[in-house]
Design a protein around this motif. Structure first.
Motif, PDB file in Angstrom:
ATOM      1  N   LEU A   1       1.421   4.758  -3.174  1.00 31.55           N
ATOM      2  CA  LEU A   1       2.751   4.126  -3.646  1.00 31.55           C
ATOM      3  C   LEU A   1       3.023   3.835  -2.364  1.00 31.55           C
ATOM      4  O   LEU A   1       3.743   2.713  -1.838  1.00 31.55           O
ATOM      5  CB  LEU A   1       4.177   5.487  -3.861  1.00 31.55           C
ATOM      6  N   GLY A   2       2.789   4.563  -1.235  1.00 30.62           N
ATOM      7  CA  GLY A   2       2.990   4.193  -0.090  1.00 30.62           C
ATOM      8  C   GLY A   2       2.608   2.566   0.703  1.00 30.62           C
ATOM      9  O   GLY A   2       3.607   1.658   1.440  1.00 30.62           O
ATOM     10  N   LEU A   3       1.426   2.108   0.553  1.00 29.08           N
ATOM     11  CA  LEU A   3       1.011   0.855   0.676  1.00 29.08           C
ATOM     12  C   LEU A   3       2.148  -0.176  -0.140  1.00 29.08           C
ATOM     13  O   LEU A   3       2.540  -1.498   0.788  1.00 29.08           O
ATOM     14  CB  LEU A   3      -0.087   0.513   0.257  1.00 29.08           C
ATOM     15  N   LEU A   4       2.551   0.135  -1.315  1.00 27.65           N
ATOM     16  CA  LEU A   4       3.572  -0.780  -2.109  1.00 27.65           C
ATOM     17  C   LEU A   4       4.439  -0.496  -1.261  1.00 27.65           C
ATOM     18  O   LEU A   4       5.556  -1.654  -1.255  1.00 27.65           O
ATOM     19  CB  LEU A   4       3.446  -0.215  -3.066  1.00 27.65           C
ATOM     20  N   GLN A   5       5.096   0.581  -1.339  1.00 23.67           N
ATOM     21  CA  GLN A   5       6.332   0.424  -0.428  1.00 23.67           C
ATOM     22  C   GLN A   5       6.731   0.277   1.083  1.00 23.67           C
ATOM     23  O   GLN A   5       7.401  -1.044   1.362  1.00 23.67           O
ATOM     24  CB  GLN A   5       7.301   1.795  -0.636  1.00 23.67           C
ATOM     25  N   THR A   6       5.545   0.003   2.018  1.00 21.28           N
ATOM     26  CA  THR A   6       5.228  -0.656   2.599  1.00 21.28           C
ATOM     27  C   THR A   6       5.323  -2.094   3.043  1.00 21.28           C
ATOM     28  O   THR A   6       6.108  -2.766   3.758  1.00 21.28           O
ATOM     29  CB  THR A   6       4.301   0.083   3.703  1.00 21.28           C
ATOM     30  N   HIS A   7       4.496  -2.446   2.069  1.00 21.88           N
ATOM     31  CA  HIS A   7       4.141  -4.187   1.971  1.00 21.88           C
ATOM     32  C   HIS A   7       4.905  -4.814   1.262  1.00 21.88           C
ATOM     33  O   HIS A   7       4.626  -6.415   1.647  1.00 21.88           O
ATOM     34  CB  HIS A   7       2.922  -3.902   1.739  1.00 21.88           C
ATOM     35  N   LEU A   8       5.437  -4.102   0.206  1.00 23.41           N
ATOM     36  CA  LEU A   8       6.794  -5.275  -0.783  1.00 23.41           C
ATOM     37  C   LEU A   8       7.725  -4.886  -0.733  1.00 23.41           C
ATOM     38  O   LEU A   8       8.251  -3.806   0.088  1.00 23.41           O
ATOM     39  CB  LEU A   8       5.982  -4.899  -1.773  1.00 23.41           C
ATOM     40  N   TYR A   9       8.827  -6.042  -0.046  1.00 18.28           N
ATOM     41  CA  TYR A   9      10.305  -6.181   0.233  1.00 18.28           C
ATOM     42  C   TYR A   9      10.485  -6.112  -1.547  1.00 18.28           C
ATOM     43  O   TYR A   9      10.942  -5.884  -2.324  1.00 18.28           O
ATOM     44  CB  TYR A   9      10.543  -7.314   1.118  1.00 18.28           C
TER      45      TYR A   9
ATOM     46  N   LEU B   1       2.691  -9.389  -5.778  1.00 18.60           N
ATOM     47  CA  LEU B   1       2.330  -9.955  -4.545  1.00 18.60           C
ATOM     48  C   LEU B   1       0.633 -10.697  -5.599  1.00 18.60           C
ATOM     49  O   LEU B   1       0.600  -9.558  -5.463  1.00 18.60           O
ATOM     50  CB  LEU B   1       2.276  -9.254  -3.640  1.00 18.60           C
ATOM     51  N   PRO B   2       0.428 -11.374  -4.621  1.00 17.55           N
ATOM     52  CA  PRO B   2      -1.018 -11.542  -5.150  1.00 17.55           C
ATOM     53  C   PRO B   2      -2.383 -10.577  -4.816  1.00 17.55           C
ATOM     54  O   PRO B   2      -2.204 -10.692  -3.495  1.00 17.55           O
ATOM     55  CB  PRO B   2      -1.416 -13.293  -4.720  1.00 17.55           C
ATOM     56  N   ALA B   3      -3.099 -10.570  -4.564  1.00 16.96           N
ATOM     57  CA  ALA B   3      -3.892  -9.241  -4.216  1.00 16.96           C
ATOM     58  C   ALA B   3      -4.558  -9.733  -3.249  1.00 16.96           C
ATOM     59  O   ALA B   3      -4.465  -8.838  -2.632  1.00 16.96           O
ATOM     60  CB  ALA B   3      -4.777  -8.929  -5.444  1.00 16.96           C
ATOM     61  N   SER B   4      -4.942 -10.967  -3.411  1.00 18.60           N
ATOM     62  CA  SER B   4      -5.848 -10.817  -1.977  1.00 18.60           C
ATOM     63  C   SER B   4      -4.695 -10.876  -1.020  1.00 18.60           C
ATOM     64  O   SER B   4      -5.336 -11.090   0.751  1.00 18.60           O
ATOM     65  CB  SER B   4      -6.451 -13.003  -1.680  1.00 18.60           C
ATOM     66  N   ILE B   5      -3.500 -11.482  -1.571  1.00 22.02           N
ATOM     67  CA  ILE B   5      -2.507 -11.477  -0.004  1.00 22.02           C
ATOM     68  C   ILE B   5      -1.923 -10.051   0.800  1.00 22.02           C
ATOM     69  O   ILE B   5      -1.994  -9.119   1.709  1.00 22.02           O
ATOM     70  CB  ILE B   5      -1.210 -12.132  -0.269  1.00 22.02           C
ATOM     71  N   PHE B   6      -2.330  -9.116  -0.182  1.00 25.22           N
ATOM     72  CA  PHE B   6      -1.716  -7.862  -0.470  1.00 25.22           C
ATOM     73  C   PHE B   6      -3.047  -7.118   0.533  1.00 25.22           C
ATOM     74  O   PHE B   6      -2.704  -6.685   1.659  1.00 25.22           O
ATOM     75  CB  PHE B   6      -1.239  -7.229  -1.944  1.00 25.22           C
ATOM     76  N   HIS B   7      -4.702  -7.271   0.196  1.00 25.62           N
ATOM     77  CA  HIS B   7      -5.696  -6.980   0.578  1.00 25.62           C
ATOM     78  C   HIS B   7      -5.246  -7.268   2.092  1.00 25.62           C
ATOM     79  O   HIS B   7      -6.462  -6.340   2.814  1.00 25.62           O
ATOM     80  CB  HIS B   7      -7.030  -7.370   0.138  1.00 25.62           C
ATOM     81  N   ALA B   8      -5.319  -9.079   2.151  1.00 31.05           N
ATOM     82  CA  ALA B   8      -5.194  -8.819   3.546  1.00 31.05           C
ATOM     83  C   ALA B   8      -4.162  -8.233   4.290  1.00 31.05           C
ATOM     84  O   ALA B   8      -4.452  -7.975   5.889  1.00 31.05           O
ATOM     85  CB  ALA B   8      -4.958 -10.474   3.751  1.00 31.05           C
ATOM     86  N   ILE B   9      -2.900  -8.086   4.464  1.00 36.42           N
ATOM     87  CA  ILE B   9      -2.357  -7.613   5.036  1.00 36.42           C
ATOM     88  C   ILE B   9      -2.263  -5.217   4.875  1.00 36.42           C
ATOM     89  O   ILE B   9      -2.137  -5.426   5.925  1.00 36.42           O
ATOM     90  CB  ILE B   9      -0.808  -7.379   3.786  1.00 36.42           C
ATOM     91  N   CYS B  10      -3.294  -5.703   3.778  1.00 39.90           N
ATOM     92  CA  CYS B  10      -3.678  -3.924   4.079  1.00 39.90           C
ATOM     93  C   CYS B  10      -4.700  -3.330   5.259  1.00 39.90           C
ATOM     94  O   CYS B  10      -4.851  -2.221   5.850  1.00 39.90           O
ATOM     95  CB  CYS B  10      -4.008  -3.499   2.791  1.00 39.90           C
ATOM     96  N   GLN B  11      -5.738  -4.064   5.298  1.00 37.37           N
ATOM     97  CA  GLN B  11      -6.779  -4.771   6.525  1.00 37.37           C
ATOM     98  C   GLN B  11      -5.989  -4.835   7.946  1.00 37.37           C
ATOM     99  O   GLN B  11      -6.838  -4.230   8.847  1.00 37.37           O
ATOM    100  CB  GLN B  11      -7.340  -5.497   6.040  1.00 37.37           C
ATOM    101  N   ALA B  12      -5.117  -5.544   7.716  1.00 43.16           N
ATOM    102  CA  ALA B  12      -4.811  -5.367   9.334  1.00 43.16           C
ATOM    103  C   ALA B  12      -4.330  -4.715   9.698  1.00 43.16           C
ATOM    104  O   ALA B  12      -3.830  -3.009   9.852  1.00 43.16           O
ATOM    105  CB  ALA B  12      -3.781  -6.469   9.054  1.00 43.16           C
TER     106      ALA B  12
END
Length: 66
Positions: free
Chosen positions: A41-49, A55-66
């Protein structure tokens, strides 16, 4: 109060219980109820507007790895 008015809340409760039992078998519900639920929930709340619901999984994964 008649019998039908007394029985009505029980029917609503039984419907809610059946719905929650059905939800608990769904993968997303199980993820959110797991030990990783708060992290997810924290990751989704932080990275989704607010306007973005997906959000495509590949983009979400890249954001979380940064």
């Amino acid at each position: 109060m008649g019998i039908s008015s007394v029985g009505e809340p029980c029917m609503k409760a039984s419907t809610a219980i059946a719905t929650f039992r059905r939800l608990r078998t769904q993968p997303l519900w199980r993820l959110l109820a797991s030990d990783h639920g708060p992290l997810t929930l924290g990751l989704l709340q932080t990275h989704l507007y607010e306007s973005e619901r997906g959000l495509p999984a590949s983009i979400f994964h890249a954001i979380c790895q940064a």
